[in-house]
Motif scaffolding. Structure first.
Motif, PDB file in Angstrom:
ATOM      1  N   ARG A 199       0.804  -1.226   0.000  1.00  0.00           N
ATOM      2  CA  ARG A 199       0.000   0.000   0.000  1.00  0.00           C
ATOM      3  C   ARG A 199       0.837   1.276   0.000  1.00  0.00           C
ATOM      4  O   ARG A 199       0.420   2.304   0.506  1.00  0.00           O
ATOM      5  CB  ARG A 199      -0.985  -0.013   1.168  1.00  0.00           C
ATOM      6  CG  ARG A 199      -1.933  -1.183   1.114  1.00  0.00           C
ATOM      7  CD  ARG A 199      -3.008  -1.225   2.180  1.00  0.00           C
ATOM      8  NE  ARG A 199      -2.959  -0.206   3.196  1.00  0.00           N
ATOM      9  CZ  ARG A 199      -2.901  -0.457   4.514  1.00  0.00           C
ATOM     10  NH1 ARG A 199      -2.854  -1.698   4.941  1.00  0.00           N
ATOM     11  NH2 ARG A 199      -2.901   0.540   5.375  1.00  0.00           N
ATOM     12  N   THR A 200       2.034   1.198  -0.600  1.00  0.00           N
ATOM     13  CA  THR A 200       2.868   2.397  -0.727  1.00  0.00           C
ATOM     14  C   THR A 200       2.903   2.923  -2.156  1.00  0.00           C
ATOM     15  O   THR A 200       3.530   3.954  -2.411  1.00  0.00           O
ATOM     16  CB  THR A 200       4.313   2.139  -0.243  1.00  0.00           C
ATOM     17  OG1 THR A 200       4.904   1.133  -1.050  1.00  0.00           O
ATOM     18  CG2 THR A 200       4.338   1.727   1.217  1.00  0.00           C
ATOM     19  N   GLY A 201       2.269   2.239  -3.087  1.00  0.00           N
ATOM     20  CA  GLY A 201       2.285   2.695  -4.464  1.00  0.00           C
ATOM     21  C   GLY A 201       1.580   1.741  -5.402  1.00  0.00           C
ATOM     22  O   GLY A 201       0.761   0.915  -4.976  1.00  0.00           O
ATOM     23  N   PHE A 202       1.950   1.853  -6.676  1.00  0.00           N
ATOM     24  CA  PHE A 202       1.287   1.113  -7.744  1.00  0.00           C
ATOM     25  C   PHE A 202       2.325   0.569  -8.719  1.00  0.00           C
ATOM     26  O   PHE A 202       3.415   1.127  -8.851  1.00  0.00           O
ATOM     27  CB  PHE A 202       0.333   2.032  -8.526  1.00  0.00           C
ATOM     28  CG  PHE A 202      -0.750   2.616  -7.676  1.00  0.00           C
ATOM     29  CD1 PHE A 202      -1.977   1.993  -7.575  1.00  0.00           C
ATOM     30  CD2 PHE A 202      -0.532   3.783  -6.959  1.00  0.00           C
ATOM     31  CE1 PHE A 202      -2.976   2.532  -6.774  1.00  0.00           C
ATOM     32  CE2 PHE A 202      -1.518   4.329  -6.152  1.00  0.00           C
ATOM     33  CZ  PHE A 202      -2.748   3.695  -6.056  1.00  0.00           C
ATOM     34  N   TYR A 203       1.947  -0.491  -9.414  1.00  0.00           N
ATOM     35  CA  TYR A 203       2.729  -0.969 -10.550  1.00  0.00           C
ATOM     36  C   TYR A 203       1.998  -0.564 -11.823  1.00  0.00           C
ATOM     37  O   TYR A 203       0.773  -0.686 -11.921  1.00  0.00           O
ATOM     38  CB  TYR A 203       2.899  -2.487 -10.528  1.00  0.00           C
ATOM     39  CG  TYR A 203       3.869  -2.941  -9.475  1.00  0.00           C
ATOM     40  CD1 TYR A 203       5.224  -2.616  -9.561  1.00  0.00           C
ATOM     41  CD2 TYR A 203       3.442  -3.685  -8.385  1.00  0.00           C
ATOM     42  CE1 TYR A 203       6.130  -3.025  -8.598  1.00  0.00           C
ATOM     43  CE2 TYR A 203       4.342  -4.109  -7.413  1.00  0.00           C
ATOM     44  CZ  TYR A 203       5.679  -3.772  -7.522  1.00  0.00           C
ATOM     45  OH  TYR A 203       6.564  -4.167  -6.562  1.00  0.00           O
ATOM     46  N   LEU A 204       2.758  -0.059 -12.772  1.00  0.00           N
ATOM     47  CA  LEU A 204       2.247   0.319 -14.084  1.00  0.00           C
ATOM     48  C   LEU A 204       3.109  -0.384 -15.109  1.00  0.00           C
ATOM     49  O   LEU A 204       4.335  -0.239 -15.092  1.00  0.00           O
ATOM     50  CB  LEU A 204       2.322   1.838 -14.255  1.00  0.00           C
ATOM     51  CG  LEU A 204       1.958   2.417 -15.616  1.00  0.00           C
ATOM     52  CD1 LEU A 204       0.525   2.074 -16.007  1.00  0.00           C
ATOM     53  CD2 LEU A 204       2.162   3.933 -15.613  1.00  0.00           C
ATOM     54  N   ILE A 205       2.481  -1.157 -15.970  1.00  0.00           N
ATOM     55  CA  ILE A 205       3.221  -1.914 -16.981  1.00  0.00           C
ATOM     56  C   ILE A 205       2.813  -1.429 -18.366  1.00  0.00           C
ATOM     57  O   ILE A 205       1.628  -1.417 -18.709  1.00  0.00           O
ATOM     58  CB  ILE A 205       2.964  -3.427 -16.857  1.00  0.00           C
ATOM     59  CG1 ILE A 205       3.293  -3.909 -15.440  1.00  0.00           C
ATOM     60  CG2 ILE A 205       3.780  -4.199 -17.905  1.00  0.00           C
ATOM     61  CD1 ILE A 205       2.928  -5.353 -15.172  1.00  0.00           C
ATOM     62  N   PHE A 206       3.831  -1.016 -19.126  1.00  0.00           N
ATOM     63  CA  PHE A 206       3.630  -0.567 -20.498  1.00  0.00           C
ATOM     64  C   PHE A 206       4.428  -1.447 -21.445  1.00  0.00           C
ATOM     65  O   PHE A 206       5.532  -1.899 -21.104  1.00  0.00           O
ATOM     66  CB  PHE A 206       4.138   0.872 -20.693  1.00  0.00           C
ATOM     67  CG  PHE A 206       3.240   1.954 -20.193  1.00  0.00           C
ATOM     68  CD1 PHE A 206       1.896   2.000 -20.529  1.00  0.00           C
ATOM     69  CD2 PHE A 206       3.757   2.979 -19.413  1.00  0.00           C
ATOM     70  CE1 PHE A 206       1.078   3.035 -20.083  1.00  0.00           C
ATOM     71  CE2 PHE A 206       2.956   4.016 -18.970  1.00  0.00           C
ATOM     72  CZ  PHE A 206       1.606   4.042 -19.300  1.00  0.00           C
ATOM     73  N   ALA A 207       3.906  -1.647 -22.640  1.00  0.00           N
ATOM     74  CA  ALA A 207       4.677  -2.262 -23.713  1.00  0.00           C
ATOM     75  C   ALA A 207       5.714  -1.244 -24.166  1.00  0.00           C
ATOM     76  O   ALA A 207       5.419  -0.054 -24.301  1.00  0.00           O
ATOM     77  CB  ALA A 207       3.761  -2.642 -24.877  1.00  0.00           C
ATOM     78  N   GLY A 208       6.941  -1.708 -24.347  1.00  0.00           N
ATOM     79  CA  GLY A 208       8.009  -0.833 -24.819  1.00  0.00           C
ATOM     80  C   GLY A 208       9.191  -0.835 -23.870  1.00  0.00           C
ATOM     81  O   GLY A 208       9.062  -1.119 -22.678  1.00  0.00           O
ATOM     82  N   ASP A 209      10.337  -0.530 -24.418  1.00  0.00           N
ATOM     83  CA  ASP A 209      11.586  -0.433 -23.657  1.00  0.00           C
ATOM     84  C   ASP A 209      11.709   1.019 -23.202  1.00  0.00           C
ATOM     85  O   ASP A 209      12.181   1.875 -23.948  1.00  0.00           O
ATOM     86  CB  ASP A 209      12.757  -0.850 -24.544  1.00  0.00           C
ATOM     87  CG  ASP A 209      14.058  -0.955 -23.793  1.00  0.00           C
ATOM     88  OD1 ASP A 209      14.072  -0.728 -22.569  1.00  0.00           O
ATOM     89  OD2 ASP A 209      15.077  -1.263 -24.442  1.00  0.00           O
ATOM     90  N   LEU A 210      11.255   1.297 -21.983  1.00  0.00           N
ATOM     91  CA  LEU A 210      11.061   2.670 -21.532  1.00  0.00           C
ATOM     92  C   LEU A 210      11.915   3.013 -20.313  1.00  0.00           C
ATOM     93  O   LEU A 210      12.344   2.134 -19.576  1.00  0.00           O
ATOM     94  CB  LEU A 210       9.581   2.885 -21.185  1.00  0.00           C
ATOM     95  CG  LEU A 210       8.594   2.619 -22.319  1.00  0.00           C
ATOM     96  CD1 LEU A 210       7.176   2.502 -21.787  1.00  0.00           C
ATOM     97  CD2 LEU A 210       8.692   3.723 -23.354  1.00  0.00           C
ATOM     98  N   LYS A 211      12.102   4.319 -20.109  1.00  0.00           N
ATOM     99  CA  LYS A 211      12.770   4.856 -18.930  1.00  0.00           C
ATOM    100  C   LYS A 211      11.728   5.639 -18.121  1.00  0.00           C
ATOM    101  O   LYS A 211      10.685   6.031 -18.659  1.00  0.00           O
ATOM    102  CB  LYS A 211      13.898   5.820 -19.322  1.00  0.00           C
ATOM    103  CG  LYS A 211      14.942   5.252 -20.265  1.00  0.00           C
ATOM    104  CD  LYS A 211      16.045   6.261 -20.570  1.00  0.00           C
ATOM    105  CE  LYS A 211      15.569   7.563 -21.102  1.00  0.00           C
ATOM    106  NZ  LYS A 211      15.417   7.782 -22.484  1.00  0.00           N
ATOM    107  N   SER A 212      12.057   5.905 -16.880  1.00  0.00           N
ATOM    108  CA  SER A 212      11.145   6.675 -16.020  1.00  0.00           C
ATOM    109  C   SER A 212      10.791   8.018 -16.654  1.00  0.00           C
ATOM    110  O   SER A 212       9.628   8.436 -16.644  1.00  0.00           O
ATOM    111  CB  SER A 212      11.776   6.897 -14.647  1.00  0.00           C
ATOM    112  OG  SER A 212      11.967   5.675 -13.984  1.00  0.00           O
ATOM    113  N   GLU A 213      11.789   8.688 -17.208  1.00  0.00           N
ATOM    114  CA  GLU A 213      11.570  10.003 -17.810  1.00  0.00           C
ATOM    115  C   GLU A 213      10.548   9.957 -18.950  1.00  0.00           C
ATOM    116  O   GLU A 213       9.857  10.950 -19.200  1.00  0.00           O
ATOM    117  CB  GLU A 213      12.889  10.577 -18.352  1.00  0.00           C
ATOM    118  CG  GLU A 213      13.931  10.849 -17.297  1.00  0.00           C
ATOM    119  CD  GLU A 213      14.817   9.647 -16.946  1.00  0.00           C
ATOM    120  OE1 GLU A 213      15.827   9.861 -16.271  1.00  0.00           O
ATOM    121  OE2 GLU A 213      14.502   8.500 -17.331  1.00  0.00           O
ATOM    122  N   ASP A 214      10.452   8.815 -19.619  1.00  0.00           N
ATOM    123  CA  ASP A 214       9.543   8.686 -20.761  1.00  0.00           C
ATOM    124  C   ASP A 214       8.076   8.804 -20.372  1.00  0.00           C
ATOM    125  O   ASP A 214       7.248   9.191 -21.197  1.00  0.00           O
ATOM    126  CB  ASP A 214       9.742   7.332 -21.460  1.00  0.00           C
ATOM    127  CG  ASP A 214      11.115   7.176 -22.081  1.00  0.00           C
ATOM    128  OD1 ASP A 214      11.738   8.196 -22.443  1.00  0.00           O
ATOM    129  OD2 ASP A 214      11.576   6.014 -22.195  1.00  0.00           O
TER     130      ASP A 214
END
Length: 159
Positions: free
Chosen positions: A82-97
């Motif tokens: 309960r400290t956050g969330f997971y978000l999963i995207f298709a693609g080779d990504l960085k946090s900044e993206d």
């Protein structure tokens, strides 16, 4: 058994932030799992379930309907701690993206009024466990600490 990757993160020094949790290969595709940390583990109180649940409904709806990111959205959901969330995207990504789309999601939640998407007995297994005001408090905090001024220590896991 080997420790899973998320249990090797230094939670003592972990700030609120947007972190790449892992990258997995599915065939020729890369999927990137992000750790969206809304509260500091073991320092701040964990989020309460009604606020988490509402963020889940709002942000999952937002991401899956987003013109650019909808087709890349694999999953959005809460962490068991309960400290956050997971978000999963298709693609080779960085946090900044993903900072721009996270800002959009935050603005969507902060300006949201009305019935929470999917919060009906037919659509949700615990539809009464929602709190829009609490969700906005959590999102506002995350936005001000992380999204408004993203710094390297909030975009890369501590050693």
């Amino acid at each position: 058994m080997e420790k899973i990757a998320s249990f090797t993160v230094n939670h003592i020094d972990l700030l609120t932030g947007v972190y790449v949790s892992r990258k997995d290969h599915v065939g020729d595709e890369v999927i990137t799992t992000f750790d969206l940390r809304f509260t500091r583990p073991n320092v701040e109180a964990p989020m309460d379930n009604p606020g988490i649940h509402t963020i889940e409904h709002l942000w999952a709806t937002f991401f899956r309907n987003h013109e650019e990111w909808g087709s890349k959205t694999i999953y959005f959901g809460p962490m068991g701690c309960r400290t956050g969330f997971y978000l999963i995207f298709a693609g080779d990504l960085k946090s900044e993206d993903i900072i721009p789309v996270l800002r959009e999601a935050a603005d969507f939640a902060l300006s949201f009024t009305g019935e929470i998407p999917g919060a009906t007995p037919r659509d949700c297994g615990n539809y009464l466990d929602n709190n829009l005001n609490l969700a906005k408090i959590y999102v506002r905090k995350f936005k001000s600490e992380v999204l408004d001024r993203p710094t390297l220590d909030r975009l890369s896991y501590p050693n």
